[in-house]
Design an enzyme around this catalytic site. Structure first.
Site, PDB file in Angstrom:
ATOM      1  N   HIS A 297       0.861  -1.186  -0.028  1.00  0.00           N
ATOM      2  CA  HIS A 297       0.024  -0.105  -0.104  1.00  0.00           C
ATOM      3  C   HIS A 297       0.955   1.446   0.060  1.00  0.00           C
ATOM      4  CE1 HIS A 297      -3.497  -2.649   1.969  1.00  0.00           C
ATOM      5  NE2 HIS A 297      -3.505  -2.480   0.818  1.00  0.00           N
ATOM      6  N   TYR A 469       3.456   0.147   4.800  1.00  0.00           N
ATOM      7  CA  TYR A 469       4.120  -0.939   5.303  1.00  0.00           C
ATOM      8  C   TYR A 469       3.145  -2.066   5.487  1.00  0.00           C
ATOM      9  CZ  TYR A 469       5.962   3.442   7.497  1.00  0.00           C
ATOM     10  OH  TYR A 469       6.745   4.742   7.732  1.00  0.00           O
ATOM     11  N   HIS A 470       2.717  -2.583   4.465  1.00  0.00           N
ATOM     12  CA  HIS A 470       1.928  -3.679   4.103  1.00  0.00           C
ATOM     13  C   HIS A 470       2.332  -4.672   2.805  1.00  0.00           C
ATOM     14  CE1 HIS A 470      -1.479  -0.989   5.988  1.00  0.00           C
ATOM     15  NE2 HIS A 470      -0.640  -1.550   6.908  1.00  0.00           N
ATOM     16  N   PRO A 471       3.575  -5.138   2.958  1.00  0.00           N
ATOM     17  CA  PRO A 471       3.983  -5.794   1.892  1.00  0.00           C
ATOM     18  C   PRO A 471       3.388  -7.220   1.847  1.00  0.00           C
ATOM     19  CG  PRO A 471       5.577  -5.969   3.604  1.00  0.00           C
ATOM     20  CD  PRO A 471       4.481  -4.790   4.206  1.00  0.00           C
TER      21      PRO A 471
END
Length: 527
Positions: A297, A469-471
Site C-alpha cells: 500500500h 508498510y503492508h508488503p
C-alpha cells in the site's frame, strides 16, 4: 524464554512475527510435539514495546530490519523506507495496532483464483477464534480469544473533527470496519489491552511460554535451509554469534514476512534457477515465482498545523502512570479514517484513509514536534507488482527490493482521486475550525497539493508518497505455495505470513497475518 538450542524439534517456525507467534503457540497446544520458534531479534520487553505512542522510536533502531527499496521510478527515484519489526512479535510489536481484516471480496477473490478454502466464509471463523473483542460477541466478532481488540481509549478533538468533516463531505459513518460493511469513516479498533500494546507475542506467545514442548529462540537468525533431496532437514542459524544447525523432524514453516520469507528460500536454493546460479547458489528447486508478485500500500499524507493543545502526549512519568493505572491518556495511540470509493460504480472500496496526530514529513521519520494532524489515502488493491531478489549470496545481506510503486496507470488514477477526496474533507467547516490555516497554507509549506489539477496532485504524490508498510504476495498461493501453504515441489516446507497472499487485502495486514498463522496451524496438525 530459553537461549539454549536443542538439536532437534518436530516443528521449526522461523520468524516470531504476527503469524509466527500465533502458529507456534497453536502447534504447542499438542503436548506430544516439540516446537521451536526462531527469531532474529531480541525479546520485546519494556516500555518501548508496551506504550503505544512510542512505536516511532523503534524505527531505524536495532529492533527494525530497516529495509529500503531500490530507487522508485514513479516516486522521483527516491528510495522508500520499509520498516519491519526485528523482535519477538515482529512488526506487531512496532505497528500502530490497527485491527482491520479486509473486505470480504478480498478473500472470495483468493478462492476464485483457485485457492480452495480461502473465501470469506471460511476465514471468518479464524478471525473470530483469535479475538477477544471489547464490544462482545456477534456474528462477526468473538470473545475469549487470545488477541484483545478494543475501542480507542483516548481520542483527541482534532481526530473527532476529522470524522465529522468526512461525514459532512458525504461519507457514511461506520462503527465497525470489520462488520457487515466496510464503506465509510470512523474510529479504528486497536490491538490494545488496558491501553497497552497487545502484540501477537503478548496475545499468543506469552501464555504458552511455560509449556515444556515450546522453545523460543530470540537473537537467532535463520541463514539457510538444509535439504536432503526435496525435504528440509533443518535450518542453519546464527545463534548469538555462533553458527548452529537445528534439525526438523517433521516440518519447517517460514513466517518471516513478505521480504524475508522469499529471501530465505532464495538463499536456500529455492527460486528462479538462472538467478540463483548467477548469484553463486546451487539450485535445489527451480521455482520461478519466489520473490515475485510483491505488492504494498503506497500513499501520502496531507498535513495541517493546529493550535489545539495538547496534540501529542508528552513522554512523562505522569502520563505513563495515567496510561498504566487508568488505561487512557495521550500516550495511547488512536487513528481514525475509513474506506472510500474512487468511483460510484465500484463493487467495493478501493481507497483506505488514515488520519493521525502530528505533521508527517520525511516518510514519517521526522520527529513529530509540530502540532497538527495528518491524513491521507492509499490504493487498497494495487495492480503494480514488484520483486524481492538476492543482492548477493551472503546470508546476512539485505534483499534487493523493487516495489514498482504506481507503475500501473490505474493505481496512479486511483491515488490521485483519493487525494482529491481527502482535499474535499479538508475543506469542511468542522475541520477548518480546528486547524491553523487551510489547504493553501498547507500547500505553501509543502504539506498538500497546490490545487486539484491532475499535475499538481501528481507532483505531490511523486515527491511525498511512501509505503504504508503492508508488503505481501512474494510466496503467493497458486504460484509458490498451494492452498494449504505447502511450497510446491518440497516435501515438508510451508510459508505462513502475508507473502502467501495472492492479492493484497483492503486494509492493514496484521489481523490477516494472524489469521494465516491460525490456519497454518490447522493445516500442519492435519498433515
Amino acid at each position: 524464554m530459553t537461549n539454549s538450542i536443542h538439536e532437534q524439534f518436530d516443528y521449526l517456525v522461523l520468524g516470531a512475527g504476527s503469524a509466527g507467534c500465533a502458529l507456534a503457540a497453536r502447534l504447542s497446544e499438542d503436548p506430544d510435539t516439540t516446537v521451536a520458534l526462531v527469531e532474529a531479534g531480541p525479546a520485546a520487553h519494556g516500555r518501548l514495546f508496551e506504550i503505544p505512542a512510542l512505536f516511532s522510536q523503534q524505527l531505524k533502531s536495532s529492533y527494525d530490519w530497516d529495509f529500503e527499496t531500490e530507487p522508485e521510478h514513479r516516486l522521483d527515484h527516491r528510495r522508500i523506507y520499509l520498516p519491519r519489526g526485528r523482535a519477538i512479535g515482529g512488526t506487531s510489536s512496532m505497528n500502530t495496532m490497527l485491527y482491520v481484516r479486509g473486505h470480504r471480496r478480498d478473500y472470495d477473490t483468493w478462492a476464485e483464483l483457485g485457492n480452495k478454502g480461502w473465501e470469506y466464509a471460511e476465514v471468518l471463523p479464524f478471525f473470530i477464534k483469535s479475538e477477544d473483542n471489547q464490544r462482545g460477541a456477534d456474528e462477526f466478532h468473538g470473545v475469549g480469544g487470545p488477541l484483545t481488540v478494543s475501542d480507542p481509549v483516548f481520542v483527541h478533538p482534532l481526530l473527532s473533527s476529522w470524522v465529522e468533516a468526512a461525514v459532512d463531505a458525504g461519507h457514511p459513518l461506520n462503527s465497525d470496519f470489520n462488520g457487515p460493511e466496510q464503506d465509510g469513516v470512523g474510529y479504528y479498533q486497536v490491538t490494545q489491552r488496558g491501553g497497552l500494546r497487545c502484540s501477537s507475542a503478548v496475545a499468543f506467545l506469552e501464555p504458552a511460554l511455560d509449556r515444556p514442548n515450546l522453545t523460543v529462540l530470540p537473537c537467532t537468525q535463520a541463514l539457510r535451509l538444509r535439504f536432503e533431496r526435496n525435504r528440509a532437514v533443518g535450518v542453519e542459524v546464527d545463534h548469538l554469534g555462533r553458527r548452529r544447525f537445528i534439525r526438523a523432524n517433521r516440518e519447517v514453516v517460514l513466517s518471516l514476512g513478505a521480504y524475508n520469507s522469499p529471501h530465505l528460500l532464495l538463499q536456500s536454493g529455492v527460486g528462479p534457477a538462472d538467478e540463483l546460479l548467477a548469484s553463486g547458489i546451487t539450485p535445489v528447486l527451480d521455482l520461478p515465482d519466489v520473490g515475485r508478485n510483491l505488492q504494498d500500500h503506497v500513499g501520502c499524507f496531507l498535513s495541517f498545523f493546529s493550535n489545539t493543545p495538547p496534540v501529542l502526549g508528552p513522554d512523562t512519568s505522569t502520563e505513563e502512570r495515567r496510561l498504566r493505572d487508568e488505561g487512557t491518556g495521550p500516550m495511547s495511540w488512536t487513528e481514525v479514517g475509513g474506506f472510500l470509493r474512487s468511483a460510484d460504480d465500484l463493487p467495493a472500496p478501493d481507497i483506505q484513509v488514515h488520519a493521525a496526530l502530528g505533521i508527517v514529513r520525511d516518510q514519517g521519520l521526522a520527529a513529530p514536534l509540530e502540532p497538527g494532524v495528518s491524513f491521507g489515502p492509499y490504493v487498497a488493491r494495487p495492480i503494480s507488482r514488484g520483486s524481492v531478489r538476492l543482492r548477493h549470496a551472503h546470508p546476512y545481506a539485505k534483499p534487493r527490493i523493487v516495489h514498482n510503486y504506481l507503475a500501473d496507470p490505474d493505481d496512479r488514477a486511483r491515488l490521485r482521486e483519493g487525494v482529491r477526496l481527502c482535499m474535499e474533507i479538508a475543506r469542511q467547516r468542522r475541520f477548518t475550525a480546528m486547524i491553523d490555516g487551510d489547504l493553501a497554507s498547507a500547500a505553501e509549506a509543502g504539506l498538500a497539493p497546490r490545487s486539484d489539477r491532475d499535475q499538481d496532485i501528481d507532483d505531490f504524490i511523486r515527491t511525498q508518497a511512501f509505503s504504508f508498510y503492508h508488503p505481501a504476495g512474494t510466496c503467493a498461493m497458486g504460484k509458490v505455495v498451494d492452498h494449504q501453504l505447502r511450497v510446491f515441489g518440497l516435501d515438508n516446507v510451508r510459508v505462513a505470513d502475508t507473502s502467501v497472499m495472492p492479492t493484497l487485502i483492503t486494509g492493514n495486514t496484521n489481523a490477516p497475518a494472524i489469521m494465516i498463522g491460525e490456519r497454518a496451524a490447522v493445516f500442519v496438525r492435519q498433515s
